[in-house]
Design a protein around this motif. Structure first.
Motif, PDB file in Angstrom:
ATOM      1  N   ASP A  91      39.367  40.512  28.768  1.00  0.00           N
ATOM      2  CA  ASP A  91      38.733  41.346  29.783  1.00  0.00           C
ATOM      3  C   ASP A  91      37.448  41.960  29.226  1.00  0.00           C
ATOM      4  O   ASP A  91      37.428  42.477  28.101  1.00  0.00           O
ATOM      5  N   TYR A  92      36.382  41.922  30.013  1.00  0.00           N
ATOM      6  CA  TYR A  92      35.079  42.431  29.601  1.00  0.00           C
ATOM      7  C   TYR A  92      34.576  43.456  30.613  1.00  0.00           C
ATOM      8  O   TYR A  92      35.002  43.479  31.773  1.00  0.00           O
ATOM      9  N   ILE A  93      33.649  44.286  30.154  1.00  0.00           N
ATOM     10  CA  ILE A  93      33.028  45.275  31.030  1.00  0.00           C
ATOM     11  C   ILE A  93      31.512  45.136  30.961  1.00  0.00           C
ATOM     12  O   ILE A  93      30.950  44.891  29.881  1.00  0.00           O
TER      13      ILE A  93
ATOM     14  N   PHE B 293      38.789  46.975  26.662  1.00  0.00           N
ATOM     15  CA  PHE B 293      38.065  45.729  26.896  1.00  0.00           C
ATOM     16  C   PHE B 293      37.772  45.013  25.575  1.00  0.00           C
ATOM     17  O   PHE B 293      37.638  45.652  24.528  1.00  0.00           O
TER      18      PHE B 293
ATOM     19  N   VAL C  62      37.075  34.012  29.798  1.00  0.00           N
ATOM     20  CA  VAL C  62      36.969  35.335  30.398  1.00  0.00           C
ATOM     21  C   VAL C  62      38.084  35.485  31.432  1.00  0.00           C
ATOM     22  O   VAL C  62      38.202  34.665  32.348  1.00  0.00           O
ATOM     23  N   GLY C  63      38.891  36.531  31.262  1.00  0.00           N
ATOM     24  CA  GLY C  63      39.939  36.807  32.246  1.00  0.00           C
ATOM     25  C   GLY C  63      39.404  37.619  33.405  1.00  0.00           C
ATOM     26  O   GLY C  63      39.704  37.357  34.569  1.00  0.00           O
ATOM     27  N   SER C  64      38.573  38.631  33.069  1.00  0.00           N
ATOM     28  CA  SER C  64      38.000  39.474  34.115  1.00  0.00           C
ATOM     29  C   SER C  64      36.725  40.129  33.629  1.00  0.00           C
ATOM     30  O   SER C  64      36.488  40.254  32.424  1.00  0.00           O
ATOM     31  N   ILE C  65      35.903  40.545  34.587  1.00  0.00           N
ATOM     32  CA  ILE C  65      34.688  41.312  34.328  1.00  0.00           C
ATOM     33  C   ILE C  65      34.748  42.555  35.204  1.00  0.00           C
ATOM     34  O   ILE C  65      34.886  42.447  36.427  1.00  0.00           O
ATOM     35  N   THR C  66      34.655  43.718  34.575  1.00  0.00           N
ATOM     36  CA  THR C  66      34.689  44.982  35.318  1.00  0.00           C
ATOM     37  C   THR C  66      33.283  45.545  35.441  1.00  0.00           C
ATOM     38  O   THR C  66      32.543  45.617  34.458  1.00  0.00           O
TER      39      THR C  66
ATOM     40  N   LYS D  98      37.323  45.580  39.048  1.00  0.00           N
ATOM     41  CA  LYS D  98      37.650  44.414  38.225  1.00  0.00           C
ATOM     42  C   LYS D  98      37.511  43.134  39.047  1.00  0.00           C
ATOM     43  O   LYS D  98      38.040  43.020  40.150  1.00  0.00           O
TER      44      LYS D  98
ATOM     45  N   VAL E  49      38.443  39.261  38.669  1.00  0.00           N
ATOM     46  CA  VAL E  49      39.203  38.270  37.903  1.00  0.00           C
ATOM     47  C   VAL E  49      38.534  36.904  38.014  1.00  0.00           C
ATOM     48  O   VAL E  49      38.171  36.463  39.112  1.00  0.00           O
TER      49      VAL E  49
ATOM     50  N   GLU F 100      43.923  36.008  34.498  1.00  0.00           N
ATOM     51  CA  GLU F 100      43.958  36.918  33.346  1.00  0.00           C
ATOM     52  C   GLU F 100      44.970  36.476  32.304  1.00  0.00           C
ATOM     53  O   GLU F 100      45.049  37.054  31.220  1.00  0.00           O
TER      54      GLU F 100
END
Length: 340
Positions: A167-169, A205, A292-296, A301, A303, A307
């Motif tokens: 998970d990334y931000i 993250f 990459v599972g998700s980007i917030t 979020k 997906v 994820e």
């Protein structure tokens, strides 16, 4: 204290510094590079006036040596690292280290420390860290006239373990300026990403995703890796920008993606488009390929594929790249140099 090979747990190395027996060093003085050699001393002695301590003339590289199933050792595109190192030097007003000598020095360091190249199928590699620093005394803002070039080696596990979605931000900070030093592999770019990274980790993250520094509209790269996406139409896309690092892994994946019929392209990618990718990932020497599972972004979020599971395109690209690096599959001409 020197690392003893018998004390190493090959499957649980982590990505940490270890002091191996040998490294390579060469000095730049009186307008030319002196003859380099292998040395055993892992320390550096600098004057308090050394340029690196005040104005940051420093560049580095990262590449790996892979133990093959037959016991020999592969290097993956070291000539590309040598060329990028030279480009970074030019951007930082440093004298480029000759590219042929760079590759030869890498081989010397690997062979001198060959017992530390992890076994085949251990999931580990021997990581090589070439770097160059300005060492002459300066007070005013100016380039150094003396430099030290070194390469040390460290056995490492995966920087990001396996094909596990992360998970990334999206960061509110900029990693590098447009037309600044973003395309050079220099420590200042990474220093500026430390605070955002610390904040990202505190919030659960894996790392930050940075946007372009002019409009904050397009995807640039992660803190320690490049970005790629697989569009809904099945095309491999990766950002084109003057503020991101020239990636050897990215260049390699662009070729493999073409071979796999993914019609790869480098172009601007809006953040909204990134949210809607079928698959996405981080790619680099240390990261290899990490999905990459998700980007917030702004608390929401998004997906990407899953994820918990890795997409089929990412899996296929990863397997082909790793098989080439370890010698299980023949890659394009010149990609692999086998030593020992």
């Amino acid at each position: 204290m020197k690392q003893k090979v018998e004390d190493l747990d090959w499957k649980n190395l982590g990505f940490v510094y270890r002091d191996l027996p040998y490294r390579y060093e060469a000095k730049y003085k009186d307008g030319e590079w002196q003859e380099g050699k292998l040395i055993e001393d892992s320390t550096l002695v600098l004057s308090e006036g050394a340029e690196i301590l005040h104005y940051g003339q420093e560049i580095f590289e990262g590449l790996k040596a892979y133990r093959r199933e037959d016991g020999k050792i592969n290097l993956f595109r070291p000539d590309e690292n040598a060329h990028r190192f030279a480009l970074s030097a030019e951007r930082l007003a440093m004298p480029p280290f000759p590219e042929d000598r760079f590759v030869e020095a890498v081989k010397q360091v690997v062979l001198a420390n060959k017992e530390y190249v992890p076994p085949y199928d251990s999931g580990a590699t021997l990581y090589l860290r070439p770097f160059m620093i300005g060492t002459s005394n300066v007070l005013g803002v100016q380039a150094a006239n003396e430099y030290t070039f070194r390469i040390f080696a460290v056995p490492v596990g995966a920087y990001i373990k396996g094909l596990n979605p992360a998970d990334y931000i999206v960061s509110e900070y900029d990693r590098a300026a447009y037309a600044g030093t973003g395309q050079a592999k220099t420590s200042g770019n990474y220093a500026s990403s430390l605070l955002p990274s610390v904040e990202a980790h505190k919030n659960g993250f894996a790392d930050c995703l940075y946007l372009d520094p002019r409009e904050h509209k397009y995807v640039d790269e992660f803190g320690g890796a490049n970005f790629y996406g697989i569009t809904q139409e099945g095309q491999f896309v990766t950002p084109k920008s003057k503020s991101i690092l020239i990636s050897i892994t990215k260049r390699s994946l662009l070729e493999l993606a073409k071979k796999q019929g993914l019609n790869p392209v480098e172009r601007q990618i809006t953040l909204e488009e990134a949210f809607n990718m079928k698959e996405a990932g981080a790619m680099g020497t240390a990261a290899v390929i990490s999905p990459v599972g998700s980007i917030t972004y702004e608390g929401k979020k998004h997906v990407i594929y899953s994820e918990t599971e890795t997409g089929p395109v990412t899996t296929k690209l990863y397997n082909e790249l790793v098989d080439i690096q370890y010698g299980k599959q023949e890659g394009p001409e010149g990609w692999v140099q086998t030593i020992d």
